[in-house]
Design an enzyme around this catalytic site. Structure first.
Site, PDB file in Angstrom:
ATOM      1  N   LYS A   1       0.872  -1.181   0.000  1.00  0.00           N
ATOM      2  CA  LYS A   1       0.000   0.000   0.000  1.00  0.00           C
ATOM      3  C   LYS A   1       0.905   1.225   0.000  1.00  0.00           C
ATOM      4  O   LYS A   1       1.933   1.233   0.699  1.00  0.00           O
ATOM      5  CB  LYS A   1      -0.880  -0.032   1.251  1.00  0.00           C
ATOM      6  CG  LYS A   1      -1.916   1.086   1.337  1.00  0.00           C
ATOM      7  CD  LYS A   1      -2.778   0.904   2.603  1.00  0.00           C
ATOM      8  CE  LYS A   1      -3.871   1.950   2.728  1.00  0.00           C
ATOM      9  NZ  LYS A   1      -4.717   1.722   3.918  1.00  0.00           N
TER      10      LYS A   1
ATOM     11  N   SER B   1      -9.724   1.776   3.049  1.00  0.00           N
ATOM     12  CA  SER B   1      -8.860   2.549   2.192  1.00  0.00           C
ATOM     13  C   SER B   1      -7.840   1.727   1.404  1.00  0.00           C
ATOM     14  O   SER B   1      -7.299   2.216   0.403  1.00  0.00           O
ATOM     15  CB  SER B   1      -8.095   3.579   3.039  1.00  0.00           C
ATOM     16  OG  SER B   1      -7.252   2.921   3.945  1.00  0.00           O
TER      17      SER B   1
ATOM     18  N   SER C   1      -9.880  -0.712   7.209  1.00  0.00           N
ATOM     19  CA  SER C   1      -9.309  -0.449   5.886  1.00  0.00           C
ATOM     20  C   SER C   1      -8.603  -1.631   5.241  1.00  0.00           C
ATOM     21  O   SER C   1      -8.214  -1.538   4.072  1.00  0.00           O
ATOM     22  CB  SER C   1      -8.333   0.732   5.964  1.00  0.00           C
ATOM     23  OG  SER C   1      -9.048   1.932   5.964  1.00  0.00           O
TER      24      SER C   1
END
Ligand code: MG
Ligand code: ZN
Lengths: 97, 490, 489
Positions: free
Chosen positions: C82, C157, C181
């Site tokens: 990420k 997210s 997330s």
């Protein structure tokens, strides 16, 4: 806490150092009011005598011995700087505050 | 109406640690810009703080030294505000649970003369907390440059009560605080290097009233003379304003050392809203009694306590103790030398006069390449000084000869005994030889002899001088005196 | 070997292929790069891909293996990060314009651990800007699309991390989970995603959103793969003061030990209104499955559940307002060209550099901490957080894990919730309290809606007992393997 929560959006955006367009300003003003109204729930919770949780698993005395380890070179430290001179970060004139 | 000033001080002291407060990159003064950083110092995305045990240990030490209450538990808070010298735009500090509370600093006001001890008083402290330092900004015509070398260094903030009442007291407070901290190895407290920085809260009130007046915070008092002058100026300014019936505004003002006045920075309304909250990246500190006890045991003697001991136990004059006691290595040197003699007052005299003079002279004139001489690498060891003083006490050399030898010992590292031997400087104590020289002096200066015999005591000095001159100062003065008196009275 | 066979394989299968010598890390890595080139213009999971660097890493891995000096199980397996996790020499944008030109000069601890395990670090994965959001619509570089339906969000997210694994662009990835997330996008994309106990995985090098809630965790097709990745990245880190000092067992080995049936809790507050009917049906089947395996289902109550969203948003925004203060246009973030003095640099660079949601949350957080409001908001939220933790403590006296849906609905359409912050915040209702209590949680795919969108279940475990949680999840996953199903792209 009153029903109609009114955030002084100019004060807070200045505090957060975020310039808002007038559109954003108006939008946030009403949205934040609604969010705060939703947060009213919290005011009704009985927290008398309850300790606050700052850490999920609190421990004490997490520290290191005072032993030096290598850091970044000046080049690495400044590699992302928007502006630099004499191996330092350049900022526009600081208005003493 | 008469007005008096009430002053509280916030003193920031850089702790002397090898690595920074919340990360292990090195600390240091005068390094090329931005060479003492790492992701934590620069506040890069993802960097996290880890406490420095030594900084906490030193803070506890300061607390105990100043008689504070050490917090059983203290925690870390973020103080949020934006400034280019602060990489994360928050400072890790301690808000409502500082590491030390209360405490006091003993101060001494100047006496009537340097030889007379002045009055002592204890100034109350509010709290001491630990935090991280910010970087250094240098201002230019149109922009400013930032060096983050200093950012993140451990910084102790020592906050006094509004318990100081004049610029002299402020000076005495800073001097005493600095002596205590330097002698305990906490910090070098060099204001030139920014290791000790000072802000003052000043208010004035009519003499006789109890309530505090409106306080004004003065920033940028960064030299000893700056503190004194800035505080003095601000008291005058406020007093003048009061006399003219003006209201004092609660504000922060800045001391401008070159122009020698204070100028407004921000008013109460513009005060920062720091949004303090507990730092979720750090765990709290628990300080167990055992730990406190251990540090207490290792605590050095406080400078004023030492001064009192030197006066009462060693009969040192005040002037010597005041020169010694602010300087712990010098005291150690003195005590080591004194242990080898039984004349501590004389040793102290040599240390504070001759030794300090040689050190100062040497470091004044040495070119930059030469290593500065300090007590640590000084060529006269405490034992060597004691030996020199013993030679005088035994009557082997005169005081004058000793004074001449000292600079040579300092530069060559040769012992007093060695030099005396090489130069043949032993005192002449041969009775017959001295008697001959004395008789000669009397016959060469019958005038002086007659005057002495006629009751003019001082006249003997001319005769002594002649004998000393004849022996190049090496005649034993005591023996010369005795012999002359005997010959003159017979 | 055909490259689609490689990209559809699990990490465990790839490990076996590497061990058997039938394929090299370079071949595997090339297969995934080709897959990314083929499908990522549709999915947009990747913000940056350093192909040359990946191939070089794979070559080193193959050389090590040839010399019998392999670093371990994961040696040669690609892992995506990420774009909030630092890797030296790589960009880290946090999907924000403000970090557009930033190159990290250091490795996050998880990155270092992956390198030490020989993994091929590959690609920077999309997210909601600074991990603030539940749909990956808040990326300054454009949204990631759900591989099962390109009109739907992948969740967020960590939407890039979940979509990349679902689209078979990478076998494993790391995300971060502050309020769901990892688990919510895993659920919406039909893959396994796990948030470990707070403190199990070092946060050093993870661009912070809310420090007291953030945790890094794995995405994978199977629970077994997730365990493999988790055991590499877990463990005490002296660079993170909140890292827990415990020894990490080999989670993947522990999965091989048969699990005695145990007790699962069903919190009534999670099964009320707001839950989609298809989600409810899938969870009912999960319950039936566990019962059939001898597990005992216990209905219980977590009475503070409805407080978790306000508590979360106060704490997370307050911490974020402070954590994001460093992105200021001075040292390493983009500086506004309109700035003429230092104060201007802040307000203008941040005004231009941050997207709307980030601004909204930073302002909300600054407000909650500001003079006169701290006690009413932040302090009160922290105290209420204590009550939420206590609720879980009570629950875990009765059960070994808690079973809930991961998200009230399957993936929603773009734009559905983006203009209404509260409805977006409510989509995290099932995942948030786990972060507030610091507990481990895992989302496991448990079926599909009629329209073909994945549905996920969540298991919440006891603190520091990831082994047990993984084992319970594995019991279900090894017999259903919904995560092995791939979308057609
Ligand atoms: Mg202060
Ligand atoms: Zn301070």
């Amino acid at each position: 806490m009153s029903e109609e929560k009114c955030v002084d959006i100019d004060y807070v955006s200045n505090l957060a150092r975020i310039e808002l367009s007038s559109q954003e300003r108006n939008k946030f003003q009403s949205q934040l009011g609604e969010v705060l109204k939703y947060f009213e729930k919290l005011q009704k919770v009985d927290v008398e005598g309850v300790e606050p949780t700052a850490h999920a698993f609190p421990r004490f005395n997490v520290w290191d011995q005072d032993e030096v380890q290598p850091g970044l070179s000046a080049e690495q430290a400044l590699q992302n700087a928007p502006k630099q001179r004499s191996q330092q970060v350049v900022v526009p004139k600081v208005v003493e505050e | 109406m008469k007005y008096e000033a009430v002053i509280g001080l916030e003193v920031h002291v850089q702790l002397d640690t090898k690595s920074k407060m919340f990360t292990r990159v090195g600390t240091g003064f005068g390094k090329p810009p931005n060479t003492l950083t790492n992701p934590v110092v620069l506040g890069l995305p993802g960097a996290l703080p880890v406490m420095n045990l030594e900084a906490i240990e030193k803070s506890v030490k300061v607390g105990l030294l100043l008689g504070c209450k050490i917090a059983p538990i203290c925690k870390w808070d973020r103080k949020n505000y934006f400034y280019p010298d602060m990489p994360k735009n928050y400072q890790i500090s301690q808000f409502d649970q500082p590491i030390c509370e209360g405490g006091e600093v003993e101060i001494e006001m100047p006496g009537e003369s340097p030889a007379v001890m002045g009055s002592h008083r204890k100034v109350e402290l509010t709290r001491i907390h630990l935090e991280e330092d910010v970087g250094k900004l240098t201002h230019y015509e149109t922009d400013s440059l930032v060096d983050y070398n200093r950012a993140g260094c451990p910084l102790l903030e020592i906050v006094s009560e509004p318990d100081l009442f004049s610029p002299d007291e402020v000076f005495a407070y800073l001097t005493s605080l600095r002596n205590s901290l330097v002698s305990a190895g906490i910090s070098d407290c060099d204001m030139e290097k920014g290791q000790l920085r000072c802000d003052a809260n000043i208010s004035v009130r009519p003499v006789g009233t109890k309530a505090l007046g409106t306080k004004v915070e003065i920033k940028n008092l960064n030299t000893i003379s700056g503190v004194r002058n800035g505080v003095e100026y601000e008291i005058k300014r406020q007093t003048q304003a009061m006399l003219e019936g003006e209201k004092i505004v609660q504000e922060t003002r800045r001391w401008n050392p070159d122009q020698r006045y204070t100028t407004p920075m921000r008013t109460k309304e513009m005060a920062h809203d720091y949004r303090y909250f507990p730092d979720p990246d750090l765990m709290p500190v628990k300080i167990e009694q055992q730990w406190i006890d251990r540090i207490q045991k290792e605590l050095p003697e406080k400078p004023f306590d030492k001064q009192r001991r030197y006066q009462s136990e060693m009969s040192l004059p005040y002037s010597s103790t005041s020169a010694l006691c602010g300087d712990r290595p010098l005291c150690e040197y003195f005590e080591q030398a004194a242990a080898h003699t039984n004349v501590p007052a004389k040793v102290a005299n040599w240390v504070v006069n001759d030794l300090l003079r040689e050190l100062a002279q040497n470091n004044d004139q040495t070119d930059s390449k030469a290593e500065t001489v300090t007590l640590d690498n000084c060529k006269i060891s405490p034992q060597a000084l004691a030996e020199l003083i013993s030679l005088i006490e035994e009557g082997t050399i005169s005081n004058n000869v000793a004074k001449e030898l000292f600079p040579e010992m300092f530069s060559s590292g040769k012992s007093a005994k060695e030099l005396v031997k090489i130069k043949g400087l032993e005192m002449k104590s041969d009775g017959d030889e001295i008697e001959g020289l004395c008789a000669g002096a009397i016959s060469k200066d019958p005038d002086a002899a007659d005057k002495f015999r006629g009751g003019k005591e001082g006249a003997i000095n001319a005769l002594k001088g002649a004998v000393m001159k004849a022996t190049r100062g090496q005649a034993n003065p005591k023996l010369v005196d005795e012999t002359l008196r005997r010959l003159l009275s017979s | 070997m055909e490259s689609s066979l490689l990209t559809s394989a699990t990490a465990a299968e790839l490990i076996n292929l590497l061990k058997g010598g039938s394929v090299s890390s370079v071949e595997i890595t090339q297969a995934f790069i080709q897959r990314i080139q083929a499908v990522d213009q549709k999915v947009h999971a990747f913000l940056h891909l350093d192909e040359e660097d990946m191939i070089n890493q794979a070559k080193s891995s193959d050389q090590r293996r040839a010399q019998g000096k392999s670093f371990g199980q994961l040696d040669g397996i690609p892992v995506g990060l990420k774009d909030v996790i630092s890797a030296e020499g790589q960009p880290l944008t946090a999907a924000s314009k403000i970090l557009e030109n930033y190159i990290s000069p250091y490795d996050a601890t998880v990155t270092r651990k992956l390198k030490e395990a020989g993994a091929v670090i590959g690609g920077r994965l999309n997210l909601d800007e600074f991990a603030m959001g539940s749909s990956t619509e808040n990326s300054a570089y454009g949204p990631t699309r759900n591989p099962w339906n390109l009109d739907c969000v992948p969740g967020g997210s960590s939407g890039g991390s979940s979509a990349a694994v679902a689209a078979r662009e990478i076998p494993l990835s790391l995300g971060s989970d502050t309020g769901g997330s990892i688990r919510q996008p895993a659920s919406l994309c039909g893959v396994v995603g796990m948030k470990p106990t707070y403190g199990m995985v070092s946060r050093y090098g993870l661009a912070a959103f809310a420090s007291s809630l953030d945790q890094i965790g794995p995405f994978a097709q199977t629970v077994e793969d997730a365990a493999l990745l988790l055991e590499i990245i877990s463990g005490h880190d002296p660079l993170d003061s909140t890292s827990y000092p415990s020894n990490v067992p080999s989670y993947s080995n522990e999965l091989k030990v048969p699990l005695e049936p145990c007790k699962l809790g069903l919190p009534q507050e999670f099964f009320g209104e707001g839950m989609d009917e298809e989600v409810r049906k899938s969870i009912d089947l999960v319950i039936e499955f566990y019962k059939s395996k001898g597990f005992e289902m216990i209905e219980l109550s977590l009475p503070t559940t409805d407080l978790s969203i306000p508590v979360y948003y106060v704490i997370a925004t307050a911490e974020a307002s402070s954590n994001l203060a460093r992105y200021d246009g001075i040292r390493y973030t983009s500086r506004s060209e309109r700035a003429t003095n230092a104060i201007d640099v802040y307000a203008k660079s941040r005004g231009e550099g941050f997207g709307e949601e980030v601004k909204r949350r930073c302002i909300l957080g600054a407000y909650a901490l500001s003079s006169g409001y701290y006690d009413a908001y932040y302090l009160r939220a922290q105290k209420t957080r204590t009550l939420i933790r206590k609720d879980f403590d009570q629950a875990f006296k009765q059960v070994d894990a808690i079973l809930t849906p991961t998200s009230p609905t399957p993936a929603f359409k773009f734009g559905d919730k983006s203009e209404d912050p509260i409805s977006m915040y409510l989509s995290d209702i099932y995942t948030i309290s786990t972060n507030l209590a610091g507990l481990p949680g895992i989302s496991v795919p448990c079926g599909f809606s009629q329209s073909g969108l994945p549905i996920g279940m969540q298991l919440i475990g006891q603190a520091l007992n990831e082994s047990k949680l993984l084992s319970i999840a594995h019991v279900y996953d090894q017999e259903h393997k919904y995560g092995r199903k791939a979308p057609s792209l």
